[in-house]
Write an enzyme that holds these catalytic residues in place. Structure first.
Site, PDB file in Angstrom:
ATOM      1  N   SER A  56      -2.728  -3.480   9.276  1.00  0.00           N
ATOM      2  CA  SER A  56      -4.349  -2.653   9.074  1.00  0.00           C
ATOM      3  C   SER A  56      -5.124  -3.365   9.189  1.00  0.00           C
ATOM      4  O   SER A  56      -5.075  -4.852   9.698  1.00  0.00           O
ATOM      5  CB  SER A  56      -4.029  -3.282   7.341  1.00  0.00           C
ATOM      6  OG  SER A  56      -5.102  -2.643   6.844  1.00  0.00           O
ATOM      7  N   LYS A  66       0.672  -8.273   5.681  1.00  0.00           N
ATOM      8  CA  LYS A  66       0.844  -7.272   7.103  1.00  0.00           C
ATOM      9  C   LYS A  66       0.803  -8.704   8.107  1.00  0.00           C
ATOM     10  O   LYS A  66       1.808  -7.930   9.212  1.00  0.00           O
ATOM     11  CB  LYS A  66      -1.118  -6.465   7.216  1.00  0.00           C
ATOM     12  CG  LYS A  66      -0.568  -5.258   5.788  1.00  0.00           C
ATOM     13  CD  LYS A  66       0.419  -4.492   5.934  1.00  0.00           C
ATOM     14  CE  LYS A  66       0.451  -3.350   5.168  1.00  0.00           C
ATOM     15  NZ  LYS A  66       1.867  -2.297   5.297  1.00  0.00           N
ATOM     16  N   TYR A 100      -2.657  -9.189   0.412  1.00  0.00           N
ATOM     17  CA  TYR A 100      -1.958  -8.215   0.514  1.00  0.00           C
ATOM     18  C   TYR A 100      -1.937  -8.191   2.082  1.00  0.00           C
ATOM     19  O   TYR A 100      -1.420  -7.691   2.776  1.00  0.00           O
ATOM     20  CB  TYR A 100      -2.418  -6.427   0.382  1.00  0.00           C
ATOM     21  CG  TYR A 100      -2.598  -5.500   1.386  1.00  0.00           C
ATOM     22  CD1 TYR A 100      -1.101  -4.985   1.005  1.00  0.00           C
ATOM     23  CD2 TYR A 100      -3.742  -5.685   2.051  1.00  0.00           C
ATOM     24  CE1 TYR A 100      -1.290  -3.979   1.878  1.00  0.00           C
ATOM     25  CE2 TYR A 100      -3.653  -4.092   2.728  1.00  0.00           C
ATOM     26  CZ  TYR A 100      -2.395  -3.666   2.464  1.00  0.00           C
ATOM     27  OH  TYR A 100      -2.581  -2.289   3.867  1.00  0.00           O
TER      28      TYR A 100
HETATM   29  P1  NAD Z   1       1.507   4.852   0.161  1.00  0.00           P
HETATM   30  O1  NAD Z   1       1.978   4.046  -1.339  1.00  0.00           O
HETATM   31  O2  NAD Z   1       0.704   6.415  -0.702  1.00  0.00           O
HETATM   32  O3  NAD Z   1       3.050   4.904   0.336  1.00  0.00           O
HETATM   33  C1  NAD Z   1       3.958   4.339   0.273  1.00  0.00           C
HETATM   34  C2  NAD Z   1       4.797   4.433   0.341  1.00  0.00           C
HETATM   35  O4  NAD Z   1       5.712   3.600   0.138  1.00  0.00           O
HETATM   36  C3  NAD Z   1       5.034   5.400  -1.409  1.00  0.00           C
HETATM   37  O5  NAD Z   1       5.710   6.891  -1.512  1.00  0.00           O
HETATM   38  C4  NAD Z   1       5.810   4.409  -2.090  1.00  0.00           C
HETATM   39  O6  NAD Z   1       6.531   5.502  -2.374  1.00  0.00           O
HETATM   40  C5  NAD Z   1       7.354   3.637  -1.116  1.00  0.00           C
HETATM   41  N1  NAD Z   1       7.537   1.793  -1.183  1.00  0.00           N
HETATM   42  C6  NAD Z   1       6.744   1.621  -1.642  1.00  0.00           C
HETATM   43  N2  NAD Z   1       7.369   0.654  -1.488  1.00  0.00           N
HETATM   44  C7  NAD Z   1       8.757   0.714  -1.517  1.00  0.00           C
HETATM   45  C8  NAD Z   1      10.208   0.400  -0.929  1.00  0.00           C
HETATM   46  N3  NAD Z   1      10.235  -0.965  -1.321  1.00  0.00           N
HETATM   47  N4  NAD Z   1      10.848   1.242  -0.963  1.00  0.00           N
HETATM   48  C9  NAD Z   1      10.726   2.299  -0.953  1.00  0.00           C
HETATM   49  N5  NAD Z   1      10.022   3.092  -1.062  1.00  0.00           N
HETATM   50  C10 NAD Z   1       9.107   2.165  -1.175  1.00  0.00           C
HETATM   51  O7  NAD Z   1       0.340   4.176   0.932  1.00  0.00           O
HETATM   52  P2  NAD Z   1      -0.431   4.837   2.378  1.00  0.00           P
HETATM   53  O8  NAD Z   1      -1.800   4.762   2.306  1.00  0.00           O
HETATM   54  O9  NAD Z   1       0.519   6.163   3.136  1.00  0.00           O
HETATM   55  O10 NAD Z   1      -0.052   3.568   3.121  1.00  0.00           O
HETATM   56  C11 NAD Z   1       1.370   4.200   4.154  1.00  0.00           C
HETATM   57  C12 NAD Z   1       1.575   2.213   4.541  1.00  0.00           C
HETATM   58  O11 NAD Z   1       0.341   2.147   5.806  1.00  0.00           O
HETATM   59  C13 NAD Z   1       1.748   1.299   3.859  1.00  0.00           C
HETATM   60  O12 NAD Z   1       2.295   0.272   4.115  1.00  0.00           O
HETATM   61  C14 NAD Z   1       0.189   0.881   3.649  1.00  0.00           C
HETATM   62  O13 NAD Z   1      -0.230  -0.569   3.470  1.00  0.00           O
HETATM   63  C15 NAD Z   1      -0.107   0.387   5.508  1.00  0.00           C
HETATM   64  N6  NAD Z   1      -1.873   0.904   5.895  1.00  0.00           N
HETATM   65  C16 NAD Z   1      -2.837   1.712   4.432  1.00  0.00           C
HETATM   66  C17 NAD Z   1      -4.274   2.148   4.693  1.00  0.00           C
HETATM   67  C18 NAD Z   1      -5.145   2.863   4.187  1.00  0.00           C
HETATM   68  O14 NAD Z   1      -5.942   3.066   3.430  1.00  0.00           O
HETATM   69  N7  NAD Z   1      -4.068   3.823   3.003  1.00  0.00           N
HETATM   70  C19 NAD Z   1      -4.703   1.009   5.835  1.00  0.00           C
HETATM   71  C20 NAD Z   1      -3.371   0.032   6.402  1.00  0.00           C
HETATM   72  C21 NAD Z   1      -2.561   0.353   6.105  1.00  0.00           C
HETATM   73  N1  UFG Z   2     -16.957   1.328  -1.688  1.00  0.00           N
HETATM   74  C1  UFG Z   2     -18.452   1.208  -2.734  1.00  0.00           C
HETATM   75  N2  UFG Z   2     -17.749   1.527  -3.971  1.00  0.00           N
HETATM   76  C2  UFG Z   2     -15.847   2.040  -4.172  1.00  0.00           C
HETATM   77  C3  UFG Z   2     -15.435   1.139  -3.356  1.00  0.00           C
HETATM   78  C4  UFG Z   2     -15.621   0.943  -1.768  1.00  0.00           C
HETATM   79  O1  UFG Z   2     -19.363   1.045  -2.723  1.00  0.00           O
HETATM   80  O2  UFG Z   2     -16.287   2.501  -5.508  1.00  0.00           O
HETATM   81  C5  UFG Z   2     -17.484   0.718  -0.735  1.00  0.00           C
HETATM   82  C6  UFG Z   2     -17.196  -0.933  -0.074  1.00  0.00           C
HETATM   83  O3  UFG Z   2     -18.121  -2.138  -0.268  1.00  0.00           O
HETATM   84  C7  UFG Z   2     -16.704   0.050   1.112  1.00  0.00           C
HETATM   85  C8  UFG Z   2     -16.651   0.799   1.382  1.00  0.00           C
HETATM   86  O4  UFG Z   2     -16.909   1.300   0.488  1.00  0.00           O
HETATM   87  O5  UFG Z   2     -18.555  -0.847   1.987  1.00  0.00           O
HETATM   88  C9  UFG Z   2     -15.027   0.937   2.182  1.00  0.00           C
HETATM   89  O6  UFG Z   2     -14.483   0.624   1.361  1.00  0.00           O
HETATM   90  P1  UFG Z   2     -12.720   0.220   0.396  1.00  0.00           P
HETATM   91  O7  UFG Z   2     -11.829   0.055  -0.459  1.00  0.00           O
HETATM   92  O8  UFG Z   2     -13.116   2.447   1.025  1.00  0.00           O
HETATM   93  O9  UFG Z   2     -12.053  -0.215   1.799  1.00  0.00           O
HETATM   94  P2  UFG Z   2     -11.742  -1.510   2.946  1.00  0.00           P
HETATM   95  O10 UFG Z   2     -12.381  -0.879   4.233  1.00  0.00           O
HETATM   96  O11 UFG Z   2     -12.603  -1.720   1.588  1.00  0.00           O
HETATM   97  O12 UFG Z   2     -10.269  -1.622   2.948  1.00  0.00           O
HETATM   98  C10 UFG Z   2      -9.529  -0.595   3.254  1.00  0.00           C
HETATM   99  C11 UFG Z   2      -8.144  -0.890   2.095  1.00  0.00           C
HETATM  100  C12 UFG Z   2      -7.629  -2.040   2.368  1.00  0.00           C
HETATM  101  C13 UFG Z   2      -7.414  -1.835   4.297  1.00  0.00           C
HETATM  102  C14 UFG Z   2      -8.684  -1.872   5.045  1.00  0.00           C
HETATM  103  C15 UFG Z   2      -8.736  -1.343   6.635  1.00  0.00           C
HETATM  104  O13 UFG Z   2      -8.500  -0.827   1.177  1.00  0.00           O
HETATM  105  O14 UFG Z   2      -6.687  -1.767   2.202  1.00  0.00           O
HETATM  106  O15 UFG Z   2      -9.187  -0.866   4.348  1.00  0.00           O
HETATM  107  O16 UFG Z   2      -7.955  -1.741   7.071  1.00  0.00           O
HETATM  108  F1  UFG Z   2      -7.541  -2.950   4.097  1.00  0.00           F
END
Ligand code: NAD
Ligand code: UFG
Length: 328
Positions: free
Chosen positions: A124, A152, A148
Site C-alpha cells: 500500500s 504492510k 495496518y
Molecule cells: P477485501 O477485504 O475486499 O479483500 C480481502 C479478502 O481477503 C476478503 O475477501 C477476505 O474475506 C479475505 N481474507 C482476509 N483474511 C483472510 C485469511 N486469513 N484467509 C483467507 N482469506 C482472508 O480487501 P481489498 O480492498 O480487496 O484489498 C486486498 C488487499 O489489498 C489487502 O491486502 C489490502 O490490505 C490491500 N490494499 C487495499 C487497498 C484498498 O484501498 N482497498 C489499498 C492498499 C492495499
Molecule cells: N475523506 C473525507 N471524508 C470521508 C472519508 C475520507 O473527507 O468520509 C477524505 C480523506 O481525508 C482523504 C481522502 O478523502 O483526504 C481519501 O480518504 P480515504 O480514507 O478514502 O483514503 P486514504 O488515502 O486516507 O487511505 C486509503 C486506505 C489506506 C491506504 C491508503 C493508501 O484507506 O488503507 O489509501 O493506499 F493505505
C-alpha cells in the site's frame, strides 16, 4: 500453470480473478469469506464464462494451506488476503498483526517448499507515510504509520528477506494508491462492512440516502481547493497491473507503485460524482482527520517502463462504474 489468488473473492481480488480468467489462466481462489461473499464466485463466472476453483481456507491455517499446495500445482501466488481497516487496526492491533503476518509467512514458506516461481503481494502507498508526493519506489518506507500500515511494511521486509535467502522465488511488491470503481458489468465491486472509512463508499452511501451527508475532513490543506488530494485508480486498471506483474519475466525483487500519477481533491471527486451521475451529495467541512496527509500520488514511471502497464480509466469512468454497481 495455476495461479493461487488469496482473498480472491474480495474487492481487488475478484477484479483480478476476472482479468486472469479472461487471459486464460487457471485460477485457484482461496478466501475465508471474512470480508466477501460466496455469490461473487458466480458473478465472476457470469462475467467471464469461466470457472475458478474455490477453497474456503483461512490463510493463517498452515496445515490446510499445505494440503492445498500438495494437491494443486501452483506456479504463482497473488496474495490479497488480509485485513485492511486502518482505524480498526489501531484498536485491535494483534488481530491485524496475526492475520496479515501469519498468512504471509505461511504463503512464503509454502512457496519455497513447493517451488513456486512468483509471489505477488498487495502492499500500500501507506508505507510511504507522510513523505512528499509523487512517491517513488526508491523512497525509504516509514518506520511507523498505524498497525495496518506496519503489517504492510513488515510483510514487505519478510518477503524481501525470503527472496534473499531463496533466489528461485521472485517477489513483486505492488503498492496500491486509492482503488475505487467497479467492474463495468455492475456485477462486482466494493461492499464495505459497516460505516465506510474510505471516501468513495461513503459518497455512494450519501448518494443513496443511507447517510445524511459527507463529512469532508479539512478544507485548509495546501491543495487546489483546500481538501485532501489522492491518486484514485480504477480497480480494473489495478487488476490489469497484477496481470502485467504476473507476465513480467523480470526475476528477483521488484517493487511497483500502482496508481495513475494524478492527484484529485475530495471536492473534485465529489463534484465529478454529482455531475456524472446526476445525484446530489450534501457535504460539510469538518476538522482534518488525524493521521491524514494533504497530498498523495504516485510516480508511475517504473511500472510503465518495466511492466508496460499504465492506468487508462478516468475519474468519470470510476464514479460511473461505482454508481452502476450500487444500483444493480
Ligand atoms: P477485501 O477485504 O475486499 O479483500 C480481502 C479478502 O481477503 C476478503 O475477501 C477476505 O474475506 C479475505 N481474507 C482476509 N483474511 C483472510 C485469511 N486469513 N484467509 C483467507 N482469506 C482472508 O480487501 P481489498 O480492498 O480487496 O484489498 C486486498 C488487499 O489489498 C489487502 O491486502 C489490502 O490490505 C490491500 N490494499 C487495499 C487497498 C484498498 O484501498 N482497498 C489499498 C492498499 C492495499
Ligand atoms: N475523506 C473525507 N471524508 C470521508 C472519508 C475520507 O473527507 O468520509 C477524505 C480523506 O481525508 C482523504 C481522502 O478523502 O483526504 C481519501 O480518504 P480515504 O480514507 O478514502 O483514503 P486514504 O488515502 O486516507 O487511505 C486509503 C486506505 C489506506 C491506504 C491508503 C493508501 O484507506 O488503507 O489509501 O493506499 F493505505
Amino acid at each position: 500453470m495455476k495461479v493461487l489468488v488469496t482473498g480472491g473473492l474480495g474487492y481487488i481480488g475478484s477484479h483480478t480473478v476476472v482479468e486472469l480468467l479472461e487471459h486464460n489462466y487457471e485460477v485457484i481462489i482461496l478466501d475465508n469469506l471474512y470480508n466477501s461473499r460466496i455469490e461473487t464466485l458466480s458473478k465472476i463466472k457470469e462475467i467471464t464464462g469461466k470457472n475458478a476453483s474455490f477453497y474456503n481456507i483461512d490463510a493463517t491455517d498452515f496445515d490446510s494451506l499445505n494440503e492445498l499446495f500438495k494437491n494443486e500445482e501452483i506456479s504463482s501466488i497473488i496474495h490479497f488476503a488480509g485485513y485492511k481497516a486502518v482505524g480498526e487496526s489501531v484498536n485491535f492491533p494483534l488481530k491485524y498483526y496475526s492475520n496479515n503476518l501469519i498468512s504471509t509467512i505461511n504463503l512464503a514458506k509454502l512457496a519455497i517448499k513447493y517451488n513456486v516461481i512468483k509471489l505477488i503481494f498487495s502492499s500500500s502507498a501507506t508505507v510511504y507515510g507522510d513523505g512528499e508526493s509523487p512517491f517513488t519506489e526508491i523512497m525509504p518506507i516509514l518506520e511507523r504509520t498505524n498497525p495496518y500500515g506496519e503489517t504492510k511494511a513488515i510483510c514487505e521486509r519478510i518477503l524481501i528477506d525470503t527472496y534473499t535467502a531463496n533466489k528461485n522465488l521472485s517477489v513483486t511488491l505492488l503498492r496500491y494508491f486509492n482503488p475505487v470503481g467497479a467492474h463495468e458489468s455492475g456485477l462486482i465491486g466494493e461492499v464495505p462492512n459497516g460505516i465506510p472509512n474510505n471516501l468513495m463508499p461513503y459518497i455512494t452511501q450519501v448518494a443513496k440516502g443511507i447517510r445524511e451527508k459527507l463529512l469532508i475532513y479539512g478544507n485548509d490543506y495546501e491543495t487546489v481547493d483546500g481538501t485532501g488530494v489522492r491518486d484514485y485508480i480504477h480497480v480494473v486498471d489495478l487488476a490489469k497491473g497484477h496481470l502485467s506483474a504476473l507476465k513480467s519475466n523480470k526475476g528477483g525483487i521488484n517493487i511497483y507503485n500502482l496508481g495513475t500519477g494524478k492527484g484529485t481533491s475530495v471536492l473534485e471527486l465529489v463534484k465529478t460524482f454529482m455531475n456524472v451521475n446526476n445525484v446530489n451529495i450534501p457535504y460539510e467541512f469538518v476538522d482534518r482527520r488525524p493521521g491524514d496527509i494533504a497530498i498523495s500520488y504516485a510516480d508511475v514511471t517504473k511500472a510503465k517502463e518495466e511492466l508496460n502497464w499504465e492506468s487508462k480509466l478516468s475519474i468519470e469512468k470510476m464514479v460511473e462504474d461505482v454508481w452502476r454497481f450500487e444500483n444493480q
